[in-house]
Write an enzyme that holds these catalytic residues in place. Structure first.
Site, PDB file in Angstrom:
ATOM      1  CB  SER A 160      -1.076  -0.246   1.277  1.00  0.00           C
ATOM      2  OG  SER A 160      -1.491   1.221   1.454  1.00  0.00           O
ATOM      3  CE1 TYR A 174      -4.327  -2.379   4.501  1.00  0.00           C
ATOM      4  CE2 TYR A 174      -3.279  -0.137   4.330  1.00  0.00           C
ATOM      5  CZ  TYR A 174      -3.702  -1.432   3.741  1.00  0.00           C
ATOM      6  OH  TYR A 174      -4.262  -1.431   2.511  1.00  0.00           O
TER       7      TYR A 174
END
Length: 276
Positions: A160, A174
């Site tokens: 990401s 995350y």
């Protein structure tokens, strides 16, 4: 075989896409099937991946009846050791070889720094990092068997932009997990190049998915988010598809250890010009 198919086609290859029922996983699975691969998709929710498989296969037959690709659905939970072993066994029952592994399954948790809970670290890392590592480890024999000097086996790990730039937005575990995915990708690329397996990653910015539905589930919301992206929009399925077929086709056979920033320039956005 045409020129473009020769560079980017994946006919005859077998692929596994974890978390392939929705979002970016579905985009990847669609691209591989359109390119001619036999694609296994898995999720903890069988009904979700079965619905996706049926939709992709129906579209393939309607739009490209000569396509050799297909999608098959399985239950798969990479968040536990037992789940990883069960998934690997299920794939082996269906196919003796695996050419492409896409570690896409991932979860997130968002909460302010002062109240971010302890349990939200273990669960996120169990799925996003530990599960990714152990599924890859478990399927290494199949990947090694498929890898060739001129046509390596391929692994794509979903990272990401939040793992490559200091963007938290309340998703602390995350973001940390995706930074770990990026680094693992480079480590495994170095260690397994001699086995003819490439390891690369995607670091997506905003795309429409279940994970980002709170901000992108309408065209109006997506357009608003896109205004904050240097290139002026959120990502499209074709952005994922093109990158997938590049890395998995002949065109990507000499690329390993890279994390491709599919983020519209977010990773190089450093603020306003210093001198205006």
């Amino acid at each position: 075989m045409g020129y473009l198919e020769g560079l980017f086609g994946v006919s005859g290859k077998t692929a596994l896409v974890t978390g392939g029922g929705t979002g970016i996983g579905r985009m990847v699975a669609t691209a591989l099937a359109e390119g001619g691969a036999r694609v296994f998709i898995c999720s903890r929710k069988l009904d979700v991946v079965e619905k996706t498989a049926n939709e992709i296969n129906t579209n393939l037959m309607a739009n490209n009846p000569k396509a050799a690709g297909s999608v098959e659905a399985f239950v798969g939970d990479v968040g536990t050791e037992e789940g990883v072993v069960a998934l690997a066994d299920a794939i082996r029952e269906q196919s003796p070889n695996l050419d492409i592994l896409v570690n896409n399954a991932g979860i997130t948790w968002g909460e302010p720094l002062g109240s971010f809970p302890h349990f939200a670290w273990k669960r996120i890392l169990d799925v996003n990092v530990t599960g990714l590592f152990h599924l890859t480890q478990t399927l290494l024999p199949e990947l090694k068997e498929s890898g060739r000097l001129e046509d390596p086996a391929r692994v794509i790990n979903l990272g990401s932009v939040m793992g490559s730039t200091p963007i938290g937005d309340g998703a602390y575990s995350y973001s940390a997990s995706k930074a770990a995915v990026h680094h693992l990708t480079r480590i495994l690329a170095k260690e397994l190049a001699k086995e003819h397996i490439t390891f690369n990653g995607f670091a997506p910015g905003p795309f429409q998915s279940n994970m980002t539905a709170f901000a992108t589930d309408t065209d109006e919301k997506a357009a608003f988010v896109g205004k904050g992206v240097p290139l002026g929009r959120i990502g499209h399925p074709d952005d994922i598809a093109a990158a997938t077929l590049f890395l998995c086709g002949k065109g990507g056979s000499y690329v390993t250890g890279e994390v491709i920033p599919l983020d519209g320039g977010i990773h190089v956005a450093t603020g306003s010009n210093l001198f205006g």
